[in-house]
Design an enzyme around this catalytic site. Structure first.
Site, short mmCIF file in Angstrom:
data_model
loop_
_atom_site.label_atom_id
_atom_site.label_comp_id
_atom_site.label_asym_id
_atom_site.label_seq_id
_atom_site.Cartn_x
_atom_site.Cartn_y
_atom_site.Cartn_z
N GLY A 14 -4.59 -4.22 -4.15
CA GLY A 14 -5.45 -3.22 -4.76
C GLY A 14 -4.70 -1.92 -4.97
O GLY A 14 -4.07 -1.42 -4.05
N HIS A 15 -4.69 -1.45 -6.20
CA HIS A 15 -4.08 -0.16 -6.47
C HIS A 15 -5.20 0.83 -6.70
O HIS A 15 -6.17 0.51 -7.37
CB HIS A 15 -3.33 -0.15 -7.79
N ASP B 256 0.81 -1.23 0.00
CA ASP B 256 0.00 0.00 0.00
C ASP B 256 0.84 1.27 0.00
O ASP B 256 0.46 2.29 0.56
CB ASP B 256 -0.96 0.02 1.21
N GLN C 16 1.65 -5.74 -3.14
CA GLN C 16 2.13 -5.90 -1.75
C GLN C 16 3.52 -5.27 -1.56
O GLN C 16 3.89 -4.38 -2.30
CB GLN C 16 2.15 -7.39 -1.35
N LYS D 97 2.11 2.32 -5.12
CA LYS D 97 2.76 1.85 -6.36
C LYS D 97 1.93 2.20 -7.58
O LYS D 97 2.45 2.57 -8.63
CB LYS D 97 2.94 0.33 -6.31
P1 GDP Z 1 -0.62 0.56 -3.87
O1 GDP Z 1 -1.30 -0.74 -3.77
O2 GDP Z 1 0.82 0.49 -3.46
O3 GDP Z 1 -0.81 1.21 -5.21
O4 GDP Z 1 -1.27 1.54 -2.81
P2 GDP Z 1 -2.83 1.84 -2.54
O5 GDP Z 1 -3.54 2.09 -3.81
O6 GDP Z 1 -3.40 0.86 -1.60
O7 GDP Z 1 -2.71 3.18 -1.69
C1 GDP Z 1 -2.22 4.30 -2.21
C2 GDP Z 1 -3.31 5.36 -2.09
O8 GDP Z 1 -2.66 6.58 -1.92
C3 GDP Z 1 -4.15 5.51 -3.33
O9 GDP Z 1 -5.45 5.92 -2.95
C4 GDP Z 1 -3.44 6.60 -4.09
O10 GDP Z 1 -4.31 7.32 -4.95
C5 GDP Z 1 -2.96 7.46 -2.98
N1 GDP Z 1 -1.71 8.17 -3.17
C6 GDP Z 1 -0.59 7.79 -3.84
N2 GDP Z 1 0.40 8.69 -3.66
C7 GDP Z 1 -0.10 9.65 -2.83
C8 GDP Z 1 0.46 10.81 -2.22
O11 GDP Z 1 1.61 11.16 -2.41
N3 GDP Z 1 -0.37 11.52 -1.41
C9 GDP Z 1 -1.65 11.16 -1.14
N4 GDP Z 1 -2.36 11.92 -0.31
N5 GDP Z 1 -2.19 10.06 -1.69
C10 GDP Z 1 -1.43 9.32 -2.51
#
Ligand code: GDP
Length: 427
Positions: free
Chosen positions: A40-41, A13, A223, A16
């Site tokens: 989940g992204h 999370d 992950q 990515k």
């Molecule tokens: P992933 O699985 O690694 O892609 O991560 P998730 O999607 O679970 O969580 C990332 C969340 O943070 C998503 O809702 C993104 O839109 C959001 N996000 C990514 N980078 C940033 C950031 O720099 N600041 C903020 N506030 N949100 C971000």
């Protein structure tokens, strides 16, 4: 053109999806290499906000071929659902291909996942109940069903007959649950095969050819490193390899083809599920990070455990992956803090240690040794140049870079593509 692996460097999370979505603008291929629809992204781009579970985040660019490599386990129902969801929102999925060698998450894996978590009682791993662990276990036990099997009636019947002979004993005799009907699963699997057939391909050949043509290839992880089956905090881990080595394995590329390994670190730490987390904050600061960061899982809606940046885990992650650069995300979530802390070392039995113990009970005893720094108490989401960040934020980023032992190339200050500071170009 480079092959870049994008690795979640903590417990998942890290954001990515946003970074892959950004980098995919100039990529020819984005290939997902591990995990399943338990990941989940969330991607926010000019077309809106999208939640992706299996489909690589390059899907929004027409020039980009999106591959689901054989290191991924695929729930066909969920993949078909995601294709329909994207199509309904006007996203073209003709460039989406899934490996014929990828293993299928079958309905009995989902049943098994729930029953096993129940049986573990207080030692439950905190899985997402998506059947991912049992699907990987069957892969290792050589009783798995692969995506290619769904396209071959005879092969499918014989593989399912063999798998169900074992599964039904497990379900009915060990778990005292009801068994699975062969004909029903067979029909359902054939149906999945028909619906998915136009997307099924030998993705390892596709990616190898792409590399030979000198195209830009992104390998998209799910992950994070600390959840890796081998190098993570076992047994509170996932059943695959979200590491740089796993990236090569999961798409069928030789490790010598990787030019860049980009770490994605969140500016603090979160973790879902059980297992030790030395910097976990069970106080109002933890709640503040959780609420400001909306730290609830994209797949399960579960509240994530939140804490300060753990530089000991980050250094470990650096060592096992050989990161060539890093992106630091969600710096803006810390904008409200009066002070910020970084865990620079652990204290165990009165001694300072700088590595992550393999023994989980020992890791659980580790006390974080914090460096405290002034916060910046200023919004950063509008900042686009590193030197325009408040000085305290610059110092925080530079200190993390020093402690991790890796250059921070990108700093993300918001969810959208534009809310990004390029500190040093990646390639
Ligand atoms: P992933 O699985 O690694 O892609 O991560 P998730 O999607 O679970 O969580 C990332 C969340 O943070 C998503 O809702 C993104 O839109 C959001 N996000 C990514 N980078 C940033 C950031 O720099 N600041 C903020 N506030 N949100 C971000």
């Amino acid at each position: 053109m480079p092959v870049i692996a994008i690795i979640g460097a903590q417990w998942g999370d890290e954001g990515k999806g946003k970074i892959v979505d950004m980098l995919a603008e100039t990529a020819n291929v984005v290939a997902r290499f591990s995990g399943g629809d338990n990941a989940g992204h969330t991607v926010v781009n000019p077309a809106g906000e999208f939640k992706l579970h299996l489909v690589p985040a390059g899907i929004f660019y027409p020039q980009c071929r999106c591959l689901i490599g054989h290191g991924v386990v695929v729930n066909p129902e969920s993949l078909l659902g995601e294709i329909a969801y994207l199509s309904e929102r006007g996203v073209d999925t003709r460039n989406l291909f899934v490996s014929d060698r990828a293993h299928v998450v079958m309905p009995y894996h989902i049943m098994q996942d729930r029953l096993e978590e129940q049986a573990r009682q207080n030692s439950a791993i905190g899985t997402t109940h998506k059947g991912i662990g049992p699907a990987y276990a069957d892969k290792a036990a050589r009783v798995g069903i692969r995506v290619g099997d769904l396209l071959d009636e005879d092969l499918l019947r014989s593989r399912l007959t063999m798998a169900l002979a074992l599964k039904n004993q497990l379900l009915t005799q060990v778990h005292k649950a009801s068994g699975i009907d062969l004909e029903q699963v067979f029909e359902q699997s054939l149906e999945w095969g028909k619906k998915l057939s136009r997307h099924v391909a030998d993705t390892s050949v596709m990616i190898q050819e792409s590399v030979e043509r000198d195209e830009m290839v992104l390998l998209e992880g799910a992950q994070g490193v600390m959840l890796d089956l081998d190098v993570g905090t076992y047994p509170y881990v996932t059943s695959s390899h979200p590491t740089a080595a796993g990236a090569c394995l999961g798409v069928g590329l030789p490790p010598t083809r990787l030019q860049h390994v980009l770490a994605i670190f969140k500016a603090y730490t979160t973790r879902v599920g059980g297992g030790p987390m030395p910097t976990e904050l069970l106080d109002e600061i933890g709640d503040l990070i959780c609420e400001r960061g909306n730290e609830y899982g994209a797949t399960t809606g579960r509240r994530r455990r939140c804490g300060w940046f753990d530089a000991v885990a980050a250094r470990y992650s650096m060592r096992v992956n050989g990161f060539t650069g890093a992106a630091l995300t969600r710096l803006d979530i810390l904008d409200a803090m009066r002070t910020v802390k970084v865990c620079a070392a652990y204290k165990l039995d009165g001694k300072i240690i700088e590595s992550v113990p393999g023994d989980l009970a020992r890791l659980a005893e580790c006390q974080p040794v914090y460096e405290e720094m002034p916060g910046w108490e200023t919004p950063t989401s509008d900042v686009r140049r590193f030197e325009d960040l408040p000085e305290a934020a610059q110092r925080y980023v530079l200190r993390l870079s020093e402690l991790i032992g890796c250059t921070i190339n990108l700093v993300s200050v918001g969810a959208s593509r534009s809310e990004t500071i390029i500190v040093k170009s990646l390639v």
